[in-house]
Design a protein around this motif. Structure first.
Motif, PDB file in Angstrom:
ATOM      1  N   CYS A 114      54.319  67.582  15.214  1.00 41.61           N
ATOM      2  CA  CYS A 114      54.333  66.232  14.280  1.00 41.61           C
ATOM      3  C   CYS A 114      52.372  65.602  14.401  1.00 41.61           C
ATOM      4  CB  CYS A 114      55.377  65.257  14.443  1.00 41.61           C
ATOM      5  SG  CYS A 114      56.560  66.976  13.501  1.00 41.61           S
ATOM      6  N   PHE A 115      51.711  65.415  13.623  1.00 43.53           N
ATOM      7  CA  PHE A 115      50.760  65.142  13.581  1.00 43.53           C
ATOM      8  C   PHE A 115      49.659  64.422  12.803  1.00 43.53           C
ATOM      9  CE2 PHE A 115      50.056  68.772  14.861  1.00 43.53           C
ATOM     10  CZ  PHE A 115      48.330  68.999  13.980  1.00 43.53           C
ATOM     11  N   VAL A 116      49.071  62.969  13.148  1.00 45.75           N
ATOM     12  CA  VAL A 116      48.221  62.878  11.687  1.00 45.75           C
ATOM     13  C   VAL A 116      46.695  63.308  12.542  1.00 45.75           C
ATOM     14  CG1 VAL A 116      47.243  60.962  10.513  1.00 45.75           C
ATOM     15  CG2 VAL A 116      49.216  60.771  11.396  1.00 45.75           C
ATOM     16  N   SER A 117      45.694  63.995  11.589  1.00 42.66           N
ATOM     17  CA  SER A 117      44.034  64.436  12.123  1.00 42.66           C
ATOM     18  C   SER A 117      43.542  63.899  11.408  1.00 42.66           C
ATOM     19  CB  SER A 117      44.571  65.623  12.344  1.00 42.66           C
ATOM     20  OG  SER A 117      44.669  66.800  11.519  1.00 42.66           O
ATOM     21  N   LEU A 118      42.060  64.183  11.217  1.00 42.20           N
ATOM     22  CA  LEU A 118      41.521  63.471   9.668  1.00 42.20           C
ATOM     23  C   LEU A 118      41.180  65.340   9.222  1.00 42.20           C
ATOM     24  CD1 LEU A 118      38.985  60.979  11.480  1.00 42.20           C
ATOM     25  CD2 LEU A 118      41.262  60.725   9.520  1.00 42.20           C
ATOM     26  N   ASP A 119      40.620  65.762   7.904  1.00 42.30           N
ATOM     27  CA  ASP A 119      40.279  66.118   7.463  1.00 42.30           C
ATOM     28  C   ASP A 119      39.539  67.016   7.125  1.00 42.30           C
ATOM     29  OD1 ASP A 119      39.770  68.394   5.004  1.00 42.30           O
ATOM     30  OD2 ASP A 119      42.058  67.811   4.742  1.00 42.30           O
ATOM     31  N   PRO A 120      38.988  68.348   7.880  1.00 42.80           N
ATOM     32  CA  PRO A 120      37.398  67.759   8.058  1.00 42.80           C
ATOM     33  C   PRO A 120      36.946  68.453   6.923  1.00 42.80           C
ATOM     34  CG  PRO A 120      38.699  69.882   8.384  1.00 42.80           C
ATOM     35  CD  PRO A 120      39.590  68.930   8.549  1.00 42.80           C
ATOM     36  N   ILE A 121      37.248  69.010   5.778  1.00 41.42           N
ATOM     37  CA  ILE A 121      36.135  68.550   4.397  1.00 41.42           C
ATOM     38  C   ILE A 121      36.362  67.485   3.892  1.00 41.42           C
ATOM     39  CG2 ILE A 121      36.544  70.531   2.747  1.00 41.42           C
ATOM     40  CD1 ILE A 121      36.923  72.090   4.415  1.00 41.42           C
ATOM     41  N   VAL A 122      37.850  67.238   3.414  1.00 40.08           N
ATOM     42  CA  VAL A 122      38.082  66.054   2.189  1.00 40.08           C
ATOM     43  C   VAL A 122      38.131  64.699   2.703  1.00 40.08           C
ATOM     44  CG1 VAL A 122      39.662  64.885   0.840  1.00 40.08           C
ATOM     45  CG2 VAL A 122      40.046  67.716   1.520  1.00 40.08           C
ATOM     46  N   LYS A 123      37.020  63.927   1.563  1.00 44.97           N
ATOM     47  CA  LYS A 123      36.504  62.289   1.498  1.00 44.97           C
ATOM     48  C   LYS A 123      37.039  61.745   0.686  1.00 44.97           C
ATOM     49  CE  LYS A 123      33.549  63.821   4.979  1.00 44.97           C
ATOM     50  NZ  LYS A 123      33.826  64.991   6.480  1.00 44.97           N
ATOM     51  N   ASP A 124      36.982  60.833   1.275  1.00 49.56           N
ATOM     52  CA  ASP A 124      38.257  59.412   0.369  1.00 49.56           C
ATOM     53  C   ASP A 124      36.765  59.148  -0.332  1.00 49.56           C
ATOM     54  OD1 ASP A 124      36.270  57.737   1.931  1.00 49.56           O
ATOM     55  OD2 ASP A 124      38.777  56.419   2.825  1.00 49.56           O
ATOM     56  N   LYS A 125      36.971  57.889  -1.595  1.00 48.16           N
ATOM     57  CA  LYS A 125      35.522  57.641  -1.877  1.00 48.16           C
ATOM     58  C   LYS A 125      34.675  56.896  -1.244  1.00 48.16           C
ATOM     59  CE  LYS A 125      37.268  52.930  -3.565  1.00 48.16           C
ATOM     60  NZ  LYS A 125      37.577  52.426  -4.576  1.00 48.16           N
ATOM     61  N   TRP A 126      34.680  56.622   0.221  1.00 47.68           N
ATOM     62  CA  TRP A 126      33.541  55.535   0.339  1.00 47.68           C
ATOM     63  C   TRP A 126      32.852  56.727   1.533  1.00 47.68           C
ATOM     64  CZ3 TRP A 126      38.219  53.575   0.312  1.00 47.68           C
ATOM     65  CH2 TRP A 126      38.194  52.183  -0.295  1.00 47.68           C
ATOM     66  N   GLY A 127      33.206  58.376   1.160  1.00 52.66           N
ATOM     67  CA  GLY A 127      32.910  59.595   2.180  1.00 52.66           C
ATOM     68  C   GLY A 127      32.910  59.017   3.732  1.00 52.66           C
ATOM     69  N   MET A 128      34.797  59.090   3.701  1.00 48.86           N
ATOM     70  CA  MET A 128      35.477  58.863   5.408  1.00 48.86           C
ATOM     71  C   MET A 128      36.390  60.011   4.853  1.00 48.86           C
ATOM     72  SD  MET A 128      34.116  56.525   7.524  1.00 48.86           S
ATOM     73  CE  MET A 128      35.266  56.279   8.451  1.00 48.86           C
ATOM     74  N   PRO A 129      36.719  61.009   6.232  1.00 49.62           N
ATOM     75  CA  PRO A 129      37.632  61.858   5.957  1.00 49.62           C
ATOM     76  C   PRO A 129      38.999  61.488   6.124  1.00 49.62           C
ATOM     77  CG  PRO A 129      36.355  62.400   8.291  1.00 49.62           C
ATOM     78  CD  PRO A 129      36.173  60.373   7.293  1.00 49.62           C
ATOM     79  N   VAL A 130      39.863  61.532   5.087  1.00 45.39           N
ATOM     80  CA  VAL A 130      41.635  61.331   4.463  1.00 45.39           C
ATOM     81  C   VAL A 130      42.074  62.371   5.490  1.00 45.39           C
ATOM     82  CG1 VAL A 130      40.919  61.658   2.147  1.00 45.39           C
ATOM     83  CG2 VAL A 130      41.895  63.441   3.453  1.00 45.39           C
ATOM     84  N   ALA A 131      42.964  61.539   6.147  1.00 44.49           N
ATOM     85  CA  ALA A 131      44.282  61.910   6.845  1.00 44.49           C
ATOM     86  C   ALA A 131      45.121  63.029   5.741  1.00 44.49           C
ATOM     87  CB  ALA A 131      44.824  60.785   6.896  1.00 44.49           C
ATOM     88  N   ARG A 132      45.245  63.763   7.423  1.00 35.67           N
ATOM     89  CA  ARG A 132      46.173  64.782   7.116  1.00 35.67           C
ATOM     90  C   ARG A 132      47.843  65.115   8.095  1.00 35.67           C
ATOM     91  NH1 ARG A 132      42.714  69.980   8.256  1.00 35.67           N
ATOM     92  NH2 ARG A 132      44.458  71.500   7.605  1.00 35.67           N
ATOM     93  N   VAL A 133      48.454  64.878   7.231  1.00 32.39           N
ATOM     94  CA  VAL A 133      49.571  64.797   8.063  1.00 32.39           C
ATOM     95  C   VAL A 133      50.512  66.030   7.838  1.00 32.39           C
ATOM     96  CG1 VAL A 133      52.205  63.164   7.978  1.00 32.39           C
ATOM     97  CG2 VAL A 133      49.679  61.919   7.054  1.00 32.39           C
ATOM     98  N   ARG A 134      50.804  66.102   9.716  1.00 30.64           N
ATOM     99  CA  ARG A 134      51.329  67.460   9.548  1.00 30.64           C
ATOM    100  C   ARG A 134      52.798  66.861  10.013  1.00 30.64           C
ATOM    101  NH1 ARG A 134      52.982  72.677   9.592  1.00 30.64           N
ATOM    102  NH2 ARG A 134      53.450  73.490  11.210  1.00 30.64           N
ATOM    103  N   THR A 135      53.778  67.252   9.535  1.00 31.58           N
ATOM    104  CA  THR A 135      55.072  67.189   9.216  1.00 31.58           C
ATOM    105  C   THR A 135      56.433  68.288  10.228  1.00 31.58           C
ATOM    106  OG1 THR A 135      56.050  66.991   7.707  1.00 31.58           O
ATOM    107  CG2 THR A 135      55.734  65.042   8.418  1.00 31.58           C
ATOM    108  N   GLY A 136      57.200  67.884  10.940  1.00 29.48           N
ATOM    109  CA  GLY A 136      57.989  68.884  11.146  1.00 29.48           C
ATOM    110  C   GLY A 136      58.550  68.790  11.826  1.00 29.48           C
ATOM    111  N   TYR A 137      60.189  69.454  12.002  1.00 27.02           N
ATOM    112  CA  TYR A 137      61.183  69.198  12.866  1.00 27.02           C
ATOM    113  C   TYR A 137      61.527  69.915  14.116  1.00 27.02           C
ATOM    114  CZ  TYR A 137      63.988  72.027   9.477  1.00 27.02           C
ATOM    115  OH  TYR A 137      63.763  73.907   9.351  1.00 27.02           O
TER     116      TYR A 137
END
Length: 169
Positions: free
Chosen positions: A40-63
């Motif tokens: 379980c972690f949060v990382s930055l997407d290497p491809i998808v960017k927000d409207k300012w050109g910043m990487p969006v968060a990728r949230v990984r969950t599990g149990y």
């Protein structure tokens, strides 16, 4: 017109009336601890960017499988209690996914920057002016709703910020 007809509404009125007037429903939620896991972690997407050109968060969950085991025990106890009180048609379900309103652990705090994002005062190890005071500083919620813990910690961190600015008195 020839052929046969299927009346999809056959008996629906009786079924709807029975569903809404034939009994009472009770839904409850059980809080159990979600075991912190490395998956379980949060990382930055290497491809998808927000409207300012910043990487969006990728949230990984599990149990952890233990989470489901605890959930099954608690659900069984809840069913037994409701049946002892006279409830009928008792059903339960469990899920390993934490509810979206109780998320913890995205920015865990600790003394070692290699294994934590924040220091013990919830200041980012790598950004001197960044403090995080939501539930993400806690590795887990401790089996209870932790809203009041978030409030208390936010006030504690606010005092640390005031002390650092020399404004506390």
């Amino acid at each position: 017109m020839g052929g046969w007809r299927v009346d999809l509404g056959y008996g629906i009125e009786k079924k709807l009336k029975a569903y809404f007037t034939g009994g009472r429903r009770l839904r409850f939620e059980v809080f159990c601890d979600w075991t912190p896991v490395d998956d379980c972690f949060v990382s930055l997407d290497p491809i998808v960017k927000d409207k300012w050109g910043m990487p969006v968060a990728r949230v990984r969950t599990g149990y952890h499988p233990h989470d489901l085991a605890v959930g099954r025990i608690l659900a069984k106890k809840g069913e037994e209690l409701l049946q002892a009180m006279g409830a009928e048609n008792v059903q339960s379900s469990i899920s390993g996914e934490p509810p979206t309103n109780l998320v913890a652990g995205g920015c865990r705090f600790g003394a070692v920057p290699e294994t934590s994002v924040l220091d013990r005062d919830c200041r980012a190890h790598t950004a001197e002016n960044l403090y995080v005071t939501d539930g993400s500083f806690m590795p887990t919620g401790g089996s209870v709703p932790y809203t009041w813990t978030i409030y208390a910690n936010a006030f504690r961190v606010a005092d640390r910020i005031l002390d650092a600015l020399g404004a506390a008195g």
